[in-house]
Design a protein around this motif. Sequence first.
Motif, mmCIF file in Angstrom:
data_model
loop_
_atom_site.group_PDB
_atom_site.id
_atom_site.type_symbol
_atom_site.label_atom_id
_atom_site.label_comp_id
_atom_site.label_asym_id
_atom_site.label_seq_id
_atom_site.Cartn_x
_atom_site.Cartn_y
_atom_site.Cartn_z
ATOM 1 N N VAL A 207 80.454 -84.471 48.516
ATOM 2 C CA VAL A 207 81.150 -85.558 49.451
ATOM 3 C C VAL A 207 82.292 -84.755 50.210
ATOM 4 O O VAL A 207 82.425 -84.709 51.494
ATOM 5 N N TYR A 208 83.265 -83.958 49.470
ATOM 6 C CA TYR A 208 84.429 -83.593 49.891
ATOM 7 C C TYR A 208 84.214 -82.158 50.676
ATOM 8 O O TYR A 208 85.099 -81.954 51.286
ATOM 9 N N TYR A 209 83.160 -81.340 50.226
ATOM 10 C CA TYR A 209 83.085 -80.524 51.140
ATOM 11 C C TYR A 209 82.609 -80.789 52.663
ATOM 12 O O TYR A 209 83.043 -80.296 53.504
ATOM 13 N N VAL A 210 81.514 -81.806 52.516
ATOM 14 C CA VAL A 210 81.409 -82.347 53.855
ATOM 15 C C VAL A 210 82.641 -82.938 54.639
ATOM 16 O O VAL A 210 82.795 -82.863 55.807
ATOM 17 N N TRP A 211 83.439 -83.357 54.090
ATOM 18 C CA TRP A 211 84.436 -83.944 54.677
ATOM 19 C C TRP A 211 85.436 -83.007 55.290
ATOM 20 O O TRP A 211 86.281 -83.467 56.095
ATOM 21 N N ARG A 212 85.440 -81.827 54.988
ATOM 22 C CA ARG A 212 86.194 -80.687 55.489
ATOM 23 C C ARG A 212 85.630 -80.391 57.095
ATOM 24 O O ARG A 212 86.517 -80.171 57.917
ATOM 25 N N PHE A 213 84.414 -80.885 57.333
ATOM 26 C CA PHE A 213 84.159 -80.565 58.840
ATOM 27 C C PHE A 213 84.625 -81.474 59.604
ATOM 28 O O PHE A 213 84.796 -81.292 60.831
ATOM 29 N N ALA A 214 85.516 -82.473 59.334
ATOM 30 C CA ALA A 214 86.283 -83.381 60.004
ATOM 31 C C ALA A 214 87.639 -82.969 60.212
ATOM 32 O O ALA A 214 88.564 -83.987 60.826
ATOM 33 N N THR A 215 88.286 -81.926 59.744
ATOM 34 C CA THR A 215 89.706 -81.491 60.170
ATOM 35 C C THR A 215 89.619 -80.184 59.919
ATOM 36 O O THR A 215 88.783 -79.391 59.873
ATOM 37 N N LEU B 143 82.635 -93.168 49.510
ATOM 38 C CA LEU B 143 81.935 -93.917 48.725
ATOM 39 C C LEU B 143 80.716 -94.041 49.505
ATOM 40 O O LEU B 143 79.401 -93.766 49.080
ATOM 41 N N ASP B 144 80.828 -94.138 50.974
ATOM 42 C CA ASP B 144 79.460 -94.339 51.612
ATOM 43 C C ASP B 144 78.736 -92.988 51.458
ATOM 44 O O ASP B 144 77.459 -92.924 51.222
ATOM 45 N N PHE B 145 79.004 -91.673 51.532
ATOM 46 C CA PHE B 145 78.634 -90.454 51.607
ATOM 47 C C PHE B 145 78.004 -90.407 50.134
ATOM 48 O O PHE B 145 76.882 -89.837 49.972
ATOM 49 N N TYR B 146 78.838 -90.751 49.109
ATOM 50 C CA TYR B 146 78.373 -90.589 47.771
ATOM 51 C C TYR B 146 77.218 -91.500 47.630
ATOM 52 O O TYR B 146 76.124 -90.937 46.969
ATOM 53 N N VAL B 147 77.150 -92.493 48.096
ATOM 54 C CA VAL B 147 75.984 -93.397 47.847
ATOM 55 C C VAL B 147 74.610 -92.643 48.779
ATOM 56 O O VAL B 147 73.486 -92.772 48.283
ATOM 57 N N ALA B 148 74.753 -92.280 49.790
ATOM 58 C CA ALA B 148 73.837 -91.555 50.620
ATOM 59 C C ALA B 148 73.258 -90.235 49.930
ATOM 60 O O ALA B 148 72.137 -90.211 49.851
ATOM 61 N N ILE B 149 74.154 -89.539 49.305
ATOM 62 C CA ILE B 149 73.614 -88.491 48.523
ATOM 63 C C ILE B 149 72.985 -88.744 47.402
ATOM 64 O O ILE B 149 71.731 -88.346 46.875
ATOM 65 N N LEU C 223 96.998 -86.872 53.598
ATOM 66 C CA LEU C 223 96.986 -87.718 52.439
ATOM 67 C C LEU C 223 95.623 -87.682 51.769
ATOM 68 O O LEU C 223 95.719 -88.066 50.664
ATOM 69 N N ARG C 224 94.557 -87.588 52.521
ATOM 70 C CA ARG C 224 93.363 -87.962 51.816
ATOM 71 C C ARG C 224 93.188 -86.644 50.768
ATOM 72 O O ARG C 224 92.480 -86.896 49.863
ATOM 73 N N ALA C 225 94.003 -85.726 51.002
ATOM 74 C CA ALA C 225 93.774 -84.654 50.076
ATOM 75 C C ALA C 225 94.578 -84.792 48.709
ATOM 76 O O ALA C 225 94.212 -83.849 47.651
ATOM 77 N N PHE D 81 90.526 -96.240 44.462
ATOM 78 C CA PHE D 81 90.968 -96.777 45.819
ATOM 79 C C PHE D 81 90.693 -96.056 47.097
ATOM 80 O O PHE D 81 90.142 -96.682 47.997
ATOM 81 N N MET D 82 90.750 -94.755 46.824
ATOM 82 C CA MET D 82 90.728 -93.874 48.212
ATOM 83 C C MET D 82 89.304 -93.530 48.525
ATOM 84 O O MET D 82 88.846 -93.536 49.699
ATOM 85 N N ALA D 83 88.475 -93.691 47.499
ATOM 86 C CA ALA D 83 86.787 -93.576 47.836
ATOM 87 C C ALA D 83 86.289 -94.861 48.809
ATOM 88 O O ALA D 83 85.569 -94.515 49.570
ATOM 89 N N GLY D 84 87.060 -95.746 48.523
ATOM 90 C CA GLY D 84 86.686 -96.967 49.668
ATOM 91 C C GLY D 84 87.501 -97.080 50.703
ATOM 92 O O GLY D 84 87.372 -98.025 51.302
ATOM 93 N N GLN D 85 88.256 -96.262 51.017
ATOM 94 C CA GLN D 85 89.133 -96.250 52.202
ATOM 95 C C GLN D 85 88.582 -95.356 53.283
ATOM 96 O O GLN D 85 88.627 -94.083 53.052
ATOM 97 N N SER D 86 88.290 -95.922 54.518
ATOM 98 C CA SER D 86 87.841 -94.793 55.608
ATOM 99 C C SER D 86 89.046 -94.719 56.340
ATOM 100 O O SER D 86 90.137 -95.214 56.199
#
Length: 381
Positions: free
Chosen positions: A164-172, A128-134, A250-252, A211-216
Motif C-alpha cells: 500500500v505505502y509503496y504505491v503511495w510513493r507515486f503520488a509524492t 485502507l481502500d488500497f489494502y482492501v483492493a489488494i 504528515l502521512r509519513a 486513524f490514518m489508514a481511514g483518512q484520505s
Amino acid sequence: MRSDTQFTSPRAKARPACQTARTAACLLGLAGLAVALMVSCASPQVAAMELTPIPTLIPATMVPSQILPAEPARLSQESYPAGVPSAQAGQALYMDLCADCHGVDGNGQVPNARDFGDVDYMRGETPLDFYVAITEGEASFTDAENEMPAFRDVVSSDERWDLVYYVWRFATSAERLSVGREIYTAFCEECHGDDGRSQTLDAADLSDQRFMAGQSPSMLYLSVTRGRGSMPAWQARLSQDERWMVIEYLRAFSYDPQLIVDTVEVPAAAEPTAEAEPSLCPEEILSQANPFPWDDPQVLAVGQPIYQRECSECHGDDGAGSIARAGDFTNPAVRGELLTNPGALLCVVMEGRNRMPDFKDVLSQEEMWQVLSYIASLGAP
C-alpha cells in the motif's frame, strides 16, 4: 239470586288467547328482524376472480450476478500492521506482483489498471481502500480478462500494507516531502509533536495506524484548511500547494517513506526564528503605542468578552494557557514585554505567529488594543 259460579264474559274468555297470539306474533316479528339485520350486516359476497400476475422484467431463475454488477467485496475484519509499514519493503513485492499491470512507474500498463500517478485520484482514496483492493481483488465490469486478483493468500497482511505505502510513493516526491517537513516543523510540531504522536489533548495522533489508514488526503486537507477543534484554519496562512505538501509529509508518520527520501538529498528543515516575526508588519505598526490607558476599567470591560470569544480556547479563561506552548498571560514577563514593546504584540495579533491565526480580518485595531489591554491586566501584580 247469587251463585257460587262466577260469570265470565265472552270477551274475557277470548283475551288470553289473543294475548298469546299477539305475543307469538311479536316474537316471530323480532326473530325476522334479527335475521334481516344479520343478513344486511354480513360481508358482501364477492365473486371469485382470477388474479392478474405482476409482470417481472427479470426472470426469477436468473442468477443475481447476471442482473447487476456485484459491489466490490469488503473485508469482514480489518487488519492493521503490527509495525510501521515500509515503502522500501513493498518495492520488491510491487515489482513481482503489480508492475506487469500497473507499470514500473505506476502509470498503468493494461486497460483499467489504476494510474497511481494520478494525483487527483490518489487524494480521494484512503490507504485502507488500497489494502482492501489488494486483499480482495477488484472486478472489472468491462474487461474480465484484466480483473485484479485477490492477494489474500499470496502475501501476508503486513506485506500488503508495505505494498500500500509503496504505491503511495507515486503520488509524492522527496522534494515535496522536504518542503512539507519544513511547514510541519514551523506550524504543526508544537501540537502534534516531532514524531506526530500529539503534544496536546485534542491534537490528532498522526502515527495512529487505524486513524490514518481511514483518512484520505482530501479529508486531511479539509481539516487543515478549515481548522478542527482547537486547531485554527490555515487557509489564509498557507497556499493550497503548501497545505497539500504538509499533508503528504504528515502521512509519513504512519509509514516509513525512506525509499522516497533516498532518491533525492533532503535538506534539513529550517528552524523558525523569532527575529523574522516582526518583519510581517510595517514600521508604522511596530512603532504604535496603546491609544488607551492600560488600566482603564471601561477598556478592560470591552476587551474581556473579545478575549473570551477569540483567545480563551487556547490561552484559557484565566490566561494561563490551556494547550501546549500557548502563551501564559499570567506571567509578569509577558506583561512587561507588552508594556515595553506593544507594537510588536499588536503585529502578532494582526498577522499571527506559528499556529496562532491572524486576526486582521476579524478584529479592528481598536478591538486589538482593547483585548491587549485586558491581556496585560491578567499579569498585573
